[in-house]
Design an enzyme around this catalytic site. Structure first.
Site, mmCIF file in Angstrom:
data_model
loop_
_atom_site.group_PDB
_atom_site.id
_atom_site.type_symbol
_atom_site.label_atom_id
_atom_site.label_comp_id
_atom_site.label_asym_id
_atom_site.label_seq_id
_atom_site.Cartn_x
_atom_site.Cartn_y
_atom_site.Cartn_z
ATOM 1 N N ASN A 28 -121.697 96.641 43.852
ATOM 2 C CA ASN A 28 -121.573 97.785 44.759
ATOM 3 C C ASN A 28 -122.674 97.800 45.807
ATOM 4 O OD1 ASN A 28 -119.179 98.777 43.827
ATOM 5 N ND2 ASN A 28 -120.142 99.981 42.211
ATOM 6 N N ARG A 48 -114.907 99.447 36.100
ATOM 7 C CA ARG A 48 -114.560 99.079 37.479
ATOM 8 C C ARG A 48 -113.397 99.952 37.950
ATOM 9 N NH1 ARG A 48 -115.215 92.499 37.371
ATOM 10 N NH2 ARG A 48 -117.340 92.451 38.237
ATOM 11 N N VAL A 49 -113.572 101.271 37.727
ATOM 12 C CA VAL A 49 -112.447 102.159 38.066
ATOM 13 C C VAL A 49 -112.456 102.493 39.554
ATOM 14 C CG1 VAL A 49 -112.396 103.159 35.764
ATOM 15 C CG2 VAL A 49 -113.738 104.285 37.565
ATOM 16 N N ARG A 103 -121.505 95.657 48.564
ATOM 17 C CA ARG A 103 -120.521 96.307 49.467
ATOM 18 C C ARG A 103 -121.243 97.300 50.381
ATOM 19 N NH1 ARG A 103 -115.040 96.854 49.894
ATOM 20 N NH2 ARG A 103 -114.126 98.917 50.170
ATOM 21 N N LYS A 141 -124.874 105.218 44.994
ATOM 22 C CA LYS A 141 -125.947 105.228 43.976
ATOM 23 C C LYS A 141 -126.275 103.856 43.393
ATOM 24 C CE LYS A 141 -123.140 106.482 39.915
ATOM 25 N NZ LYS A 141 -123.273 105.413 38.923
ATOM 26 N N CYS A 193 -119.659 105.547 43.582
ATOM 27 C CA CYS A 193 -120.335 104.275 43.227
ATOM 28 C C CYS A 193 -121.344 103.828 44.272
ATOM 29 C CB CYS A 193 -119.297 103.170 43.088
ATOM 30 S SG CYS A 193 -117.946 103.603 42.069
ATOM 31 N N ARG A 247 -116.517 113.272 46.173
ATOM 32 C CA ARG A 247 -117.877 112.924 45.726
ATOM 33 C C ARG A 247 -118.684 112.242 46.828
ATOM 34 N NH1 ARG A 247 -115.849 110.897 39.975
ATOM 35 N NH2 ARG A 247 -114.063 110.414 41.320
ATOM 36 N N THR A 269 -122.276 103.082 34.363
ATOM 37 C CA THR A 269 -123.121 102.245 35.214
ATOM 38 C C THR A 269 -124.585 102.625 34.999
ATOM 39 O OG1 THR A 269 -121.364 102.202 36.858
ATOM 40 C CG2 THR A 269 -123.559 101.554 37.607
ATOM 41 N N LYS A 278 -122.968 94.692 37.715
ATOM 42 C CA LYS A 278 -122.281 95.934 38.106
ATOM 43 C C LYS A 278 -122.965 96.596 39.303
ATOM 44 C CE LYS A 278 -120.057 99.767 38.318
ATOM 45 N NZ LYS A 278 -118.696 99.850 38.886
ATOM 46 N N TYR A 284 -113.104 110.334 34.442
ATOM 47 C CA TYR A 284 -112.202 109.375 35.095
ATOM 48 C C TYR A 284 -112.415 107.956 34.564
ATOM 49 C CZ TYR A 284 -116.329 108.475 37.942
ATOM 50 O OH TYR A 284 -117.604 108.159 38.343
HETATM 51 N N1 SAJ Z 1 -116.155 102.358 53.584
HETATM 52 C C1 SAJ Z 1 -116.580 102.010 54.873
HETATM 53 N N2 SAJ Z 1 -116.299 100.761 55.332
HETATM 54 C C2 SAJ Z 1 -115.629 99.843 54.561
HETATM 55 C C3 SAJ Z 1 -115.213 100.221 53.257
HETATM 56 C C4 SAJ Z 1 -115.488 101.486 52.787
HETATM 57 O O1 SAJ Z 1 -117.181 102.808 55.589
HETATM 58 O O2 SAJ Z 1 -115.380 98.734 55.026
HETATM 59 C C5 SAJ Z 1 -116.487 103.691 53.080
HETATM 60 C C6 SAJ Z 1 -115.275 104.511 52.679
HETATM 61 O O3 SAJ Z 1 -114.814 105.282 53.754
HETATM 62 C C7 SAJ Z 1 -115.838 105.388 51.564
HETATM 63 C C8 SAJ Z 1 -116.923 104.513 50.929
HETATM 64 O O4 SAJ Z 1 -117.240 103.505 51.891
HETATM 65 O O5 SAJ Z 1 -116.441 106.544 52.100
HETATM 66 C C9 SAJ Z 1 -116.521 103.857 49.615
HETATM 67 O O6 SAJ Z 1 -115.299 103.222 49.829
HETATM 68 P P1 SAJ Z 1 -114.743 102.121 48.736
HETATM 69 O O7 SAJ Z 1 -113.525 101.513 49.325
HETATM 70 O O8 SAJ Z 1 -115.838 101.227 48.326
HETATM 71 O O9 SAJ Z 1 -114.240 103.005 47.518
HETATM 72 P P2 SAJ Z 1 -115.028 103.424 46.196
HETATM 73 O O10 SAJ Z 1 -116.276 104.129 46.483
HETATM 74 O O11 SAJ Z 1 -114.045 104.095 45.318
HETATM 75 O O12 SAJ Z 1 -115.442 102.002 45.567
HETATM 76 C C10 SAJ Z 1 -114.911 101.578 44.343
HETATM 77 C C11 SAJ Z 1 -115.894 100.573 43.813
HETATM 78 N N3 SAJ Z 1 -115.439 100.223 42.501
HETATM 79 C C12 SAJ Z 1 -116.285 100.409 41.440
HETATM 80 O O13 SAJ Z 1 -117.418 100.757 41.547
HETATM 81 C C13 SAJ Z 1 -115.703 100.137 40.116
HETATM 82 C C14 SAJ Z 1 -115.944 99.359 44.728
HETATM 83 O O14 SAJ Z 1 -116.747 98.352 44.104
HETATM 84 C C15 SAJ Z 1 -114.569 98.787 44.938
HETATM 85 O O15 SAJ Z 1 -114.650 97.729 45.890
HETATM 86 C C16 SAJ Z 1 -113.645 99.881 45.488
HETATM 87 O O16 SAJ Z 1 -113.637 100.962 44.532
HETATM 88 C C17 SAJ Z 1 -112.254 99.309 45.594
HETATM 89 O O17 SAJ Z 1 -111.932 98.947 46.738
HETATM 90 O O18 SAJ Z 1 -111.595 99.170 44.562
#
Ligand code: SAJ
Length: 433
Positions: free
Chosen positions: A215, A159-160, A218, A268, A265, A335, A125, A211, A12
Site C-alpha cells: 500500500n 487484502r479486502v 501505491r 495509514k 489502507c 473513511r 494490518t 502488506k 469488513y
Molecule cells: N486514488 C488516486 N489515484 C489512483 C488510484 C487511487 O488518487 O491512481 C485514490 C482514490 O481516489 C482513493 C484512494 O486513492 O481515494 C484509494 O484508492 P484505492 O483504489 O487504492 O482503493 P482502496 O483504498 O480501497 O485500496 C485497497 C487496497 N487494498 C488493500 O489494502 C487490501 C489497495 O492495495 C488495492 O490496490 C485497492 O484496494 C484495489 O484496487 O483493490
C-alpha cells in the site's frame, strides 16, 4: 484437521472470512465487543453497509445452517483449532504510532482462553516487528504457553476492498507468514479451503513488510502522479494527456492524479511501515509522498479560491457545492475521505459549503444531500471530489441555468476543459493548466 474456527472482530475483514469458512462446513464463531452487531449477525443480517455482492445472502444461509454464530464471549476459544484476529489497527498520525488498543485487548482475551495446539493468525494490518514485539509476548504471557511449540502463530494480512469483500478473499493471493515451517504448512492447509489464489509461505516479519509495502507503494505511485499534475498546472498543459502518453512507453504505469487519497489502507500503511523502522531510519520518500497526497484536497480547494480571485471575486460567503463525499467512486465508503480537507479549507475562507453524494448516507457533522439539482441551485461553484458515474452524464447547459456563477473545479478529470469553457464556464482542474 481444522473443525472449529473463531474470528475475532466482525467488521469488513472478519465477517466475509467467517462466512466463507462457515460456508465450507467449519463451525465458526465470530466475536465482537458490541452486542448490537452480535444480535444483527445472529439474525442473519449483514452489519456491513454498501453493496457487497453475495455477502448478505451467504451470511443468512450459514446462520440458518447454524454453521456461524456470533458472541461477545471469548470462552469459545477453548475449543478453537484456529483463531483469526481481524480487529482494526488505525494509525495516530499526531502521536505517530499505531493504535493497538483493540489488538491488545483481543490478544489478551484469546491468550486467556485458547487451548494447546491452537493456530492463532493475525489478519489485521500491523507495523513490521509487531508480531514479535507485541503479539507473541501477549499471547505467551496470558496463555503461559510457548509460541511455535504449544500453539502456532502467524500473520496473514487481509487484502479486502469494499465492494469486493468476498471476491478478493476468494481470488487474491495471500501471504502466509508463520513463526515456523509447521505453522506455515498449517496456514496453507487452512486457507486452501477458501482461497483459490496462490498462497505464499514466509516468515512473520516478511509478511508484515509485504502488506504495508504494497500500500505504501501505491501511495507513492499516486503521489508521483500528483506531483506531475502540479507541474502540468504550472506549465499550462493537461496531466491526463501526459499520463496517457507516458503510459504508452513500455513498463510505465503512471497512476491517476486527483483531489486526494482516502480509504482505510493507503493513508495509514506507509506510516505503519515507517513505524516499523522508527529510531532506525526514516523512509523519506514515503513520508514526503504521504504529505503530498494529504495536500491534494487543500490544493483542490485552492483551485476554487483562485477561480474566484482571478475573476475579481472573493470566495467568502459564496455558495460552493462539493460533489462527491465518498473516498472512492461509486462507493459509500467515507473513511479518510479527501472531501473533508476540501470542505474545511473552503469553510476556513468563509465559503458556504453544501455537500452532495449519491451513495453516502451520513457522516458525523456533515449534511449529505441526495437531490443534486436542489443542492447546486444558486451555487457559485461546483467542486468535484469523487468521480461517481452520476457526475459524468451531467448536462452542462442545465447546470449553468441552475448555478448563480458558472465555476467548475474538477478534482477527478470528469470534464473536458475545452467543452466546459465553450459552454461559458470558468473551469479549473487538478493537473490542468
Ligand atoms: N486514488 C488516486 N489515484 C489512483 C488510484 C487511487 O488518487 O491512481 C485514490 C482514490 O481516489 C482513493 C484512494 O486513492 O481515494 C484509494 O484508492 P484505492 O483504489 O487504492 O482503493 P482502496 O483504498 O480501497 O485500496 C485497497 C487496497 N487494498 C488493500 O489494502 C487490501 C489497495 O492495495 C488495492 O490496490 C485497492 O484496494 C484495489 O484496487 O483493490
Amino acid at each position: 484437521m481444522f473443525k472449529n474456527i473463531v474470528i475475532v472482530g466482525t467488521g469488513y475483514v472478519g465477517i466475509p472470512v467467517a462466512v466463507m469458512f462457515a460456508n465450507k462446513g467449519f463451525n465458526v464463531v465470530g466475536i465482537n465487543r458490541t452486542k448490537e452487531k452480535i444480535d444483527l449477525i445472529n439474525k442473519g443480517i449483514c452489519p456491513i453497509e454498501g453493496d457487497e455482492p453475495n455477502l448478505p445472502e451467504l451470511l443468512e444461509k450459514v446462520i440458518k445452517e447454524k454453521k456461524l454464530t456470533a458472541t461477545t464471549d471469548y470462552s469459545v476459544c477453548k475449543t478453537a483449532d484456529a483463531i483469526l484476529i481481524c480487529v482494526e489497527t488505525p494509525f495516530d498520525s499526531d502521536k505517530w504510532e499505531p493504535k493497538y488498543d483493540s489488538l491488545k485487548s483481543a490478544l489478551k482475551s484469546v491468550g486467556e482462553n485458547m487451548s494447546k495446539g491452537a493456530l492463532v493468525i493475525v489478519e489485521s494490518t500491523i507495523a513490521p516487528t509487531t508480531m514479535d514485539t507485541l503479539v507473541k509476548p501477549i499471547l505467551e504471557n496470558t496463555s503461559k504457553m510457548k509460541a511455535g511449540v504449544d500453539f502456532l502463530l502467524g500473520n496473514c494480512p487481509e487484502r479486502v476492498m469494499p465492494g469486493k469483500l468476498l471476491y478478493n478473499i476468494e481470488n487474491l493471493s495471500r501471504v502466509c507468514g508463520g513463526i515456523n515451517k509447521e505453522t506455515q504448512d498449517r496456514m496453507l492447509e487452512l486457507y486452501a479451503n477458501i482461497v483459490k489464489g496462490e498462497l505464499y509461505p514466509t516468515d512473520c516479519l516478511t509478511a508484515e513488510v509485504v502488506k504495508t509495502t504494497e500500500n505504501a507503494y501505491r501511495d507513492v505511485e499516486i503521489a508521483f502522479a500528483n506531483e506531475v499534475a502540479l507541474i502540468c498546472e504550472k506549465l499550462g498543459i493537461n496531466v491526463y494527456e501526459v499520463r496517457e502518453l507516458v503510459n504508452k512507453a513500455p513498463y510505465r504505469n503512471m497512476h491517476l492524479p486527483g483531489a486526494g487519497v482516502g480509504g482505510h489502507c493507503l493513508p495509514k500503511d506507509s506510516l505503519l511501515l515507517s513505524y516499523g523502522v522508527k529510531g532506525i531510519m526514516t523512509p523519506e520518500l514515503m513520508i514526503l509522498s504521504r504529505n503530498l497526497n494529504k495536500q491534494m484536497p487543500i490544493h483542490t480547494a485552492e483551485l476554487v479560491i483562485n477561480a474566484f480571485k482571478e475573476n475579481g471575486m472573493d470566495v467568502k460567503s459564496k455558495k460552493i457545492a462539493v460533489c462527491g463525499f465518498a473516498y472512492l467512486e461509486n462507493s459509500d465508503d467515507t473513511r479518510n475521505t479527501p472531501a473533508m480537507g476540501v470542505i474545511e479549507t473552503l469553510k476556513a475562507k468563509g465559503a458556504k459549503v453544501v455537500v452532495h453524494d449519491p451513495f453516502v448516507k451520513n457522516y458525523p457533522g456533515v449534511e449529505i444531500n441526495k437531490d443534486f439539482e436542489k443542492t447546486i441551485e444558486g451555487a457559485d461553484a461546483l467542486v468535484f471530489v469523487t468521480a461517481h458515474n452520476d457526475y459524468k452524464a451531467l448536462n452542462l447547459d442545465k447546470l449553468k441555468k441552475l448555478m448563480k456563477t458558472p465555476i467548475i473545479v474538477d478534482g477527478r478529470n470528469i470534464f473536458n476543459k475545452e467543452k466546459v469553457n465553450e459552454k461559458g464556464f470558468i473551469y479549473k482542474g487538478v493537473g490542468k493548466g
